[in-house]
Design an enzyme around this catalytic site. Structure first.
Site, PDB file in Angstrom:
ATOM      1  N   LYS A   1       0.867  -1.187   0.000  1.00 50.19           N
ATOM      2  CA  LYS A   1       0.000   0.000   0.000  1.00 50.19           C
ATOM      3  C   LYS A   1       0.895   1.225   0.000  1.00 50.19           C
ATOM      4  O   LYS A   1       2.045   1.161   0.445  1.00 50.19           O
ATOM      5  CB  LYS A   1      -0.873  -0.001   1.265  1.00 50.19           C
TER       6      LYS A   1
ATOM      7  N   ASP B   1      -6.890   4.424  -4.765  1.00 51.72           N
ATOM      8  CA  ASP B   1      -7.589   4.290  -3.477  1.00 51.72           C
ATOM      9  C   ASP B   1      -8.199   5.667  -3.237  1.00 51.72           C
ATOM     10  O   ASP B   1      -8.452   6.405  -4.210  1.00 51.72           O
ATOM     11  CB  ASP B   1      -6.606   3.880  -2.352  1.00 51.72           C
TER      12      ASP B   1
HETATM   13  P1  NDP Z   1     -13.043   7.833  -2.948  1.00 47.71           P
HETATM   14  O1  NDP Z   1     -12.041   8.882  -2.669  1.00 47.71           O
HETATM   15  O2  NDP Z   1     -13.513   7.617  -4.328  1.00 47.71           O
HETATM   16  O3  NDP Z   1     -14.336   8.053  -2.037  1.00 47.71           O
HETATM   17  C1  NDP Z   1     -14.284   8.193  -0.653  1.00 47.71           C
HETATM   18  C2  NDP Z   1     -15.637   8.721  -0.246  1.00 47.71           C
HETATM   19  O4  NDP Z   1     -15.764   8.673   1.165  1.00 47.71           O
HETATM   20  C3  NDP Z   1     -15.883  10.166  -0.658  1.00 47.71           C
HETATM   21  O5  NDP Z   1     -17.216  10.337  -1.019  1.00 47.71           O
HETATM   22  C4  NDP Z   1     -15.556  10.952   0.609  1.00 47.71           C
HETATM   23  O6  NDP Z   1     -16.266  12.175   0.722  1.00 47.71           O
HETATM   24  C5  NDP Z   1     -16.063   9.988   1.639  1.00 47.71           C
HETATM   25  N1  NDP Z   1     -15.382  10.133   2.903  1.00 47.71           N
HETATM   26  C6  NDP Z   1     -14.063  10.051   3.163  1.00 47.71           C
HETATM   27  N2  NDP Z   1     -13.839  10.210   4.457  1.00 47.71           N
HETATM   28  C7  NDP Z   1     -15.060  10.372   5.008  1.00 47.71           C
HETATM   29  C8  NDP Z   1     -15.525  10.558   6.325  1.00 47.71           C
HETATM   30  N3  NDP Z   1     -14.669  10.621   7.331  1.00 47.71           N
HETATM   31  N4  NDP Z   1     -16.871  10.644   6.519  1.00 47.71           N
HETATM   32  C9  NDP Z   1     -17.746  10.583   5.481  1.00 47.71           C
HETATM   33  N5  NDP Z   1     -17.363  10.428   4.228  1.00 47.71           N
HETATM   34  C10 NDP Z   1     -16.052  10.316   4.005  1.00 47.71           C
HETATM   35  O7  NDP Z   1     -12.425   6.481  -2.339  1.00 47.71           O
HETATM   36  P2  NDP Z   1     -12.802   4.983  -2.679  1.00 47.71           P
HETATM   37  O8  NDP Z   1     -14.250   4.862  -2.910  1.00 47.71           O
HETATM   38  O9  NDP Z   1     -11.849   4.484  -3.687  1.00 47.71           O
HETATM   39  O10 NDP Z   1     -12.398   4.255  -1.304  1.00 47.71           O
HETATM   40  C11 NDP Z   1     -13.278   4.232  -0.194  1.00 47.71           C
HETATM   41  C12 NDP Z   1     -12.853   3.122   0.759  1.00 47.71           C
HETATM   42  O11 NDP Z   1     -12.855   1.876   0.042  1.00 47.71           O
HETATM   43  C13 NDP Z   1     -11.445   3.249   1.339  1.00 47.71           C
HETATM   44  O12 NDP Z   1     -11.429   2.687   2.635  1.00 47.71           O
HETATM   45  C14 NDP Z   1     -10.611   2.381   0.421  1.00 47.71           C
HETATM   46  O13 NDP Z   1      -9.421   1.916   1.038  1.00 47.71           O
HETATM   47  C15 NDP Z   1     -11.582   1.242   0.171  1.00 47.71           C
HETATM   48  N6  NDP Z   1     -11.306   0.457  -1.030  1.00 47.71           N
HETATM   49  C16 NDP Z   1     -11.252   1.037  -2.271  1.00 47.71           C
HETATM   50  C17 NDP Z   1     -11.008   0.257  -3.387  1.00 47.71           C
HETATM   51  C18 NDP Z   1     -11.052   0.827  -4.762  1.00 47.71           C
HETATM   52  O14 NDP Z   1     -10.982   0.031  -5.710  1.00 47.71           O
HETATM   53  N7  NDP Z   1     -11.191   2.122  -4.946  1.00 47.71           N
HETATM   54  C19 NDP Z   1     -10.700  -1.186  -3.256  1.00 47.71           C
HETATM   55  C20 NDP Z   1     -10.886  -1.705  -1.933  1.00 47.71           C
HETATM   56  C21 NDP Z   1     -11.134  -0.893  -0.867  1.00 47.71           C
HETATM   57  P3  NDP Z   1     -15.903  13.434  -0.228  1.00 47.71           P
HETATM   58  O15 NDP Z   1     -16.350  13.002  -1.583  1.00 47.71           O
HETATM   59  O16 NDP Z   1     -16.710  14.524   0.324  1.00 47.71           O
HETATM   60  O17 NDP Z   1     -14.426  13.615  -0.106  1.00 47.71           O
END
Ligand code: NDP
Length: 465
Positions: free
Chosen positions: A137, A177
């Protein structure tokens, strides 16, 4: 429980406690990493008790030490000419099963502890997919909110100017991520190609048309919904008509919501850092597409989406609190925490239990903190842990690597079929391991045991390295 079984259980607890103490002493300032290690140790106690050979080979002691950690300076210039410096890392955790594989995260909350927890979890997740992938990571403590496209490009180029020395199609293959999506992957790959003079599969999540796999953007969210459907099917139920809440509104959340709607579930609520929206009858596909435009193209908030859509309620995030307590209290059958680690603590978990939740599938990595997980263990709620439920993304990344090395491009249907089959395999590996080791928590314990055993056998076979 027989006398032998209870002796084995006590032995396992003692071995795990000693291992955890050693990890805590060596990594005092890394709470997220310790939390992840504690979670795995809690599940694999029966394996540690039974497998003297793994203890003799010090498999766990070796596994908790990353093979390599690279830390580097990332200097960059903003549009007004001002200089900035961020801190970048790549944690190359385990290559027992293949090249290091795991995403890059750009977020101000990124620390070495966060990346070590994510890398550690990634080892077991990748093992569960049965693909030849090690665990790693990386990321940076950058806050990309409000940066222009040019600033993001310059930042990615600076980040890759150091990272390119350490990665490669057969060495370490990063992906996206949090805050690292198709735009960032494009800039990172472009700089790698320029510096290395090589067009190879060094990074996954590439664009369709220049080396990317069909369905990679959708894979984590789709895989998550497939996994939830399989869990329910195994318990004689389906997703049809279920009230679902999906936290976050990013990549994982969007495609989890999309697949849930396609499978006739009702997506009642979604959230982001501005607050959360509620649609009592469930979001329509048109509404979800509008959310995707707002988040991905306009890079705006759910608040802004709700301002243009009279059919959803918007609840603002309260200042000075996590602001999402109301979100987890919404009456729900299935919850999909897809935003970030530890978003569900004890309070949110209690709210979820009161809301009537029957299934939780973790889209984010470690979204339930230790106390929340403990509450769920004591309940009847089915919990699909991240390393199993969100493994669809890395699985399709693995398929992207296979296509890159064969210079092939599979169809969407082909990739989707493989993704479904992989999620089914992961599910069955969890249930088989849970049955073999007679653990209570089928998915959480089963995933840890099955993932650990695959890596442990490979480490044992490869000798003391
Ligand atoms: P993104 O950056 O695309 O999305 C993250 C989302 O979560 C955004 O909408 C963000 O809000 C919101 N967010 C972040 N922190 C907070 C918080 N504290 N409270 C509320 N909302 C929050 O990331 P991903 O979708 O790629 O990843 C999300 C999770 O999934 C992570 O834990 C990541 O490690 C995991 N993951 C992702 C993978 C992937 O393929 N992308 C694979 C496996 C796991 P805002 O839009 O306002 O910033």
């Amino acid at each position: 429980m027989s006398q032998t079984a209870s002796r084995t259980r006590r032995e396992g607890e003692k071995i795990a406690a000693d291992l955890l103490t050693a990890v805590e002493e060596r990594n005092r300032h890394e709470p997220e990493f310790i939390q992840a290690v504690r979670g795995v140790l809690r599940s694999i106690q029966p394996v540690l008790a039974k497998r003297e050979d793994l203890r003799e080979h010090r498999i766990f002691e070796r596994l908790v030490e990353p093979e390599r950690v690279i830390q580097f300076r990332v200097p960059w210039q903003d549009d007004s000419g001002e200089f900035h410096v961020n801190r970048g890392w790549r944690v190359q955790f385990s290559s027992a099963l293949g090249p290091y594989k795991g995403g890059l995260r750009f977020h101000p909350s990124v620390t070495l502890s966060v990346l070590k927890f994510l890398g550690f979890e990634q080892i077991f997740k990748n093992a569960l997919t049965m693909l030849p992938l090690g665990g790693g990571k990386g990321g940076c403590d950058l806050d990309p909110k409000g940066l222009s496209d040019h600033e993001i490009m310059r930042f990615c180029q600076s980040f890759m100017s150091e990272l390119y020395r350490h990665v490669g199609a057969d060495t370490d293959v990063p992906a996206g991520d949090i805050n690292v999506g198709p735009r960032e992957i494009g800039y990172l790959f472009g700089q790698y190609k320029r510096l290395g003079n090589r067009f190879d599969g060094v990074i996954t999540g590439k664009g369709d048309g220049w080396g990317g796999s069909k369905l990679r953007p959708e894979a984590t969210g789709y895989g998550l919904s497939y996994f939830a459907a399989i869990m329910l099917e195994d318990h004689g139920d389906t997703l049809e008509g279920k009230r679902c809440i999906v936290s976050g509104a990013g990549n994982v959340s969007q495609y989890a919501a999309k697949k849930l709607i396609e499978m006739d579930a009702r997506v009642i609520a979604m959230s982001d850092s501005s607050g959360y929206i509620v649609a009592e009858d469930g979001l329509t596909m048109d509404q979800l597409e509008a959310i995707m435009r707002v988040k991905n193209e306009q890079r705006d908030s759910l608040e802004s989406f709700a301002a243009d859509d009279g059919d959803v309620e918007f609840h603002q995030r309260e200042k000075g609190s996590d602001g999402t307590s109301g979100f987890w209290s919404i009456e729900t059958d299935c919850a999909f925490p897809c935003a970030t680690q530890n978003e569900v603590g004890k309070r949110e978990a209690r709210a979820l239990l009161d809301s009537g939740v029957k299934l939780i599938a973790e889209g984010a990595n470690m979204p339930l903190d230790a106390e929340a997980m403990e509450l769920m263990r004591e309940s009847e709620v089915l919990v699909g842990p991240a390393k199993a439920a969100n493994a669809g993304g890395v699985a399709v990344s693995g398929l992207e690597m296979a296509q890159n090395s064969q210079r092939q491009h599979w169809t969407r249907e082909d990739v989707d079929e493989r993704l479904k089959a992989i999620m089914r395999t992961i599910h069955d590996r969890c249930t088989d391991a849970a049955e073999t080791y007679e653990v209570k928590d089928t998915y959480v314990d089963g995933a840890n045991i099955a993932g650990f055993l695959r890596v442990a056998e490979a480490m044992k076979a490869q000798g003391l390295v």
